[in-house]
Design a protein around this motif. Sequence first.
Motif, mmCIF file in Angstrom:
data_model
loop_
_atom_site.group_PDB
_atom_site.id
_atom_site.type_symbol
_atom_site.label_atom_id
_atom_site.label_comp_id
_atom_site.label_asym_id
_atom_site.label_seq_id
_atom_site.Cartn_x
_atom_site.Cartn_y
_atom_site.Cartn_z
ATOM 1 N N GLY A 46 -0.306 -1.219 1.790
ATOM 2 C CA GLY A 46 1.078 -1.643 1.611
ATOM 3 C C GLY A 46 1.155 -2.961 0.878
ATOM 4 N N GLY A 47 2.352 -3.276 0.421
ATOM 5 C CA GLY A 47 2.545 -4.517 -0.320
ATOM 6 C C GLY A 47 4.000 -4.744 -0.631
ATOM 7 N N TRP A 48 4.257 -5.227 -1.821
ATOM 8 C CA TRP A 48 5.623 -5.620 -2.165
ATOM 9 C C TRP A 48 5.877 -5.417 -3.657
ATOM 10 N N TYR A 49 7.167 -5.347 -3.987
ATOM 11 C CA TYR A 49 7.624 -5.275 -5.375
ATOM 12 C C TYR A 49 8.819 -6.213 -5.487
ATOM 13 N N ARG A 50 8.803 -7.079 -6.485
ATOM 14 C CA ARG A 50 9.910 -8.019 -6.664
ATOM 15 C C ARG A 50 10.736 -7.601 -7.881
ATOM 16 N N THR A 51 12.022 -7.405 -7.672
ATOM 17 C CA THR A 51 12.929 -6.966 -8.733
ATOM 18 C C THR A 51 13.234 -8.133 -9.667
ATOM 19 N N PRO A 52 13.804 -7.846 -10.848
ATOM 20 C CA PRO A 52 14.114 -8.933 -11.791
ATOM 21 C C PRO A 52 15.052 -9.988 -11.216
ATOM 22 N N ASP A 53 15.902 -9.601 -10.240
ATOM 23 C CA ASP A 53 16.821 -10.583 -9.647
ATOM 24 C C ASP A 53 16.217 -11.302 -8.442
ATOM 25 N N GLY A 54 14.911 -11.068 -8.198
ATOM 26 C CA GLY A 54 14.220 -11.786 -7.137
ATOM 27 C C GLY A 54 14.189 -11.096 -5.791
ATOM 28 N N HIS A 55 14.787 -9.907 -5.679
ATOM 29 C CA HIS A 55 14.802 -9.194 -4.401
ATOM 30 C C HIS A 55 13.426 -8.599 -4.121
ATOM 31 N N ARG A 56 12.936 -8.792 -2.903
ATOM 32 C CA ARG A 56 11.604 -8.306 -2.532
ATOM 33 C C ARG A 56 11.727 -6.967 -1.806
ATOM 34 N N LEU A 57 11.074 -5.932 -2.340
ATOM 35 C CA LEU A 57 11.060 -4.615 -1.724
ATOM 36 C C LEU A 57 9.707 -4.373 -1.086
ATOM 37 N N THR A 58 9.718 -3.775 0.089
ATOM 38 C CA THR A 58 8.469 -3.438 0.771
ATOM 39 C C THR A 58 7.914 -2.133 0.220
ATOM 40 N N VAL A 59 6.618 -2.091 -0.014
ATOM 41 C CA VAL A 59 5.930 -0.889 -0.483
ATOM 42 C C VAL A 59 4.986 -0.433 0.613
ATOM 43 N N THR A 60 5.217 0.762 1.145
ATOM 44 C CA THR A 60 4.373 1.320 2.199
ATOM 45 C C THR A 60 3.868 2.685 1.751
ATOM 46 N N ALA A 61 2.554 2.860 1.719
ATOM 47 C CA ALA A 61 1.981 4.133 1.264
ATOM 48 C C ALA A 61 2.347 5.273 2.229
ATOM 49 N N PRO A 62 2.487 6.491 1.690
ATOM 50 C CA PRO A 62 2.419 6.833 0.262
ATOM 51 C C PRO A 62 3.722 6.468 -0.440
ATOM 52 N N ALA A 63 3.591 5.947 -1.634
ATOM 53 C CA ALA A 63 4.773 5.486 -2.361
ATOM 54 C C ALA A 63 4.505 5.521 -3.860
ATOM 55 N N LEU A 64 5.585 5.507 -4.599
ATOM 56 C CA LEU A 64 5.551 5.480 -6.061
ATOM 57 C C LEU A 64 6.247 4.216 -6.535
ATOM 58 N N ILE A 65 5.624 3.505 -7.464
ATOM 59 C CA ILE A 65 6.266 2.372 -8.131
ATOM 60 C C ILE A 65 6.523 2.779 -9.572
ATOM 61 N N TRP A 66 7.791 2.740 -9.997
ATOM 62 C CA TRP A 66 8.159 3.049 -11.376
ATOM 63 C C TRP A 66 8.207 1.757 -12.175
ATOM 64 N N LEU A 67 7.468 1.704 -13.257
ATOM 65 C CA LEU A 67 7.569 0.606 -14.222
ATOM 66 C C LEU A 67 8.170 1.204 -15.491
ATOM 67 N N VAL A 68 9.298 0.664 -15.938
ATOM 68 C CA VAL A 68 9.994 1.245 -17.080
ATOM 69 C C VAL A 68 10.096 0.225 -18.204
ATOM 70 N N PRO A 69 10.224 0.692 -19.445
ATOM 71 C CA PRO A 69 10.224 -0.218 -20.597
ATOM 72 C C PRO A 69 11.343 -1.250 -20.524
ATOM 73 N N GLY A 70 10.993 -2.471 -20.874
ATOM 74 C CA GLY A 70 11.989 -3.524 -21.004
ATOM 75 C C GLY A 70 12.451 -4.157 -19.711
ATOM 76 N N VAL A 71 11.957 -3.703 -18.559
ATOM 77 C CA VAL A 71 12.386 -4.241 -17.266
ATOM 78 C C VAL A 71 11.242 -5.058 -16.667
ATOM 79 N N PRO A 72 11.437 -6.360 -16.442
ATOM 80 C CA PRO A 72 10.372 -7.180 -15.860
ATOM 81 C C PRO A 72 9.985 -6.665 -14.468
ATOM 82 N N HIS A 73 8.697 -6.733 -14.155
ATOM 83 C CA HIS A 73 8.252 -6.312 -12.833
ATOM 84 C C HIS A 73 7.156 -7.247 -12.337
ATOM 85 N N HIS A 74 7.026 -7.280 -11.008
ATOM 86 C CA HIS A 74 6.072 -8.164 -10.346
ATOM 87 C C HIS A 74 5.757 -7.520 -9.004
ATOM 88 N N TYR A 75 4.503 -7.174 -8.749
ATOM 89 C CA TYR A 75 4.184 -6.494 -7.499
ATOM 90 C C TYR A 75 2.730 -6.725 -7.126
#
Length: 294
Positions: free
Chosen positions: A52-81
């Motif tokens: 498990g871990g975390w994903y931070r949205t461009p506006d700074g919101h922290r989302l929890t990542v708990t397996a099994p899970a999918l993280i979508w990275l899309v063009p032009g959108v900043p990501h941090h996880y």
Amino acid sequence: MYHTWMRYFTPGPVHHRLGLVCLGVGLQYGELPTVGPRTLDHHVAVVIGEGGGWYRTPDGHRLTVTAPALIWLVPGVPHHYGPDSGWDECFVDFTGPATATYTELGYIEPDRPVVPLSDAAGARAVIGRIARAARRDNPLLEVETGAAVHELLVALRRARADLAPDGSPVLQALARDAFQPLSVAEHAARHGMTPAELRTAVRRAAGRSPKDYLLGIRLGRAKELLAATDLPVAAVARQVGYDDPAYFSRLFTRRVGMAPVRFREQQGRTVPGGWSDRMPDPDDPPMIERSPAT
């Protein structure tokens, strides 16, 4: 300590015309480093199998990542996880003109960067096949991996935790009642929903409106009846929910690209002795019985 295996490719222009191309694949696990903040010009599907871990949205919101899970990275959108204390992940980088259509149909969700999965096994199996195809001497590399990206998007859609294993209960009910002369509002009332709520549920589950979803089922059954029986067109129309055969014929022609009679002539598969809608068992397929040679 962490372990990483990656391959990256540069498909040629002709491969992009296949709709989707694979740009890279990776398998890694352990105490992986944080990714980003960064912005890419292509899509990445990151499948978290364990941990498990975390994903931070461009506006700074922290989302929890708990397996099994999918993280979508899309063009032009900043990501941090990143993982909290290690995780098991595999990923596929891809691009191509078909990404727009898959997004419209709900297979890629730019507004939902973290998607809980009910099971990551199916997606991981597809990514494993991409990894095996990724040897540099594989003459089929670009086509084989591109085809697998299509398969991966389907596997990820099927594995979403907000869908039942066999699909959305709402879609199952609509499919069951598809041939009844019900309006969208009447279908919604059967589920205790407003038409707007039904539209949202079907759009989320099938990437299309309830009307278009029902039409697809009706026309699919009509094609089966036209191809495999000698029922008159008017009878086919009634069986799929249309009392007016002329309206059915116009609708069929507009959507299929040819009139029902022409479709039947083209298929030419009327089955002597009748037609069955029973699905053959893939583990025990029917066999043609042949007479002994004389």
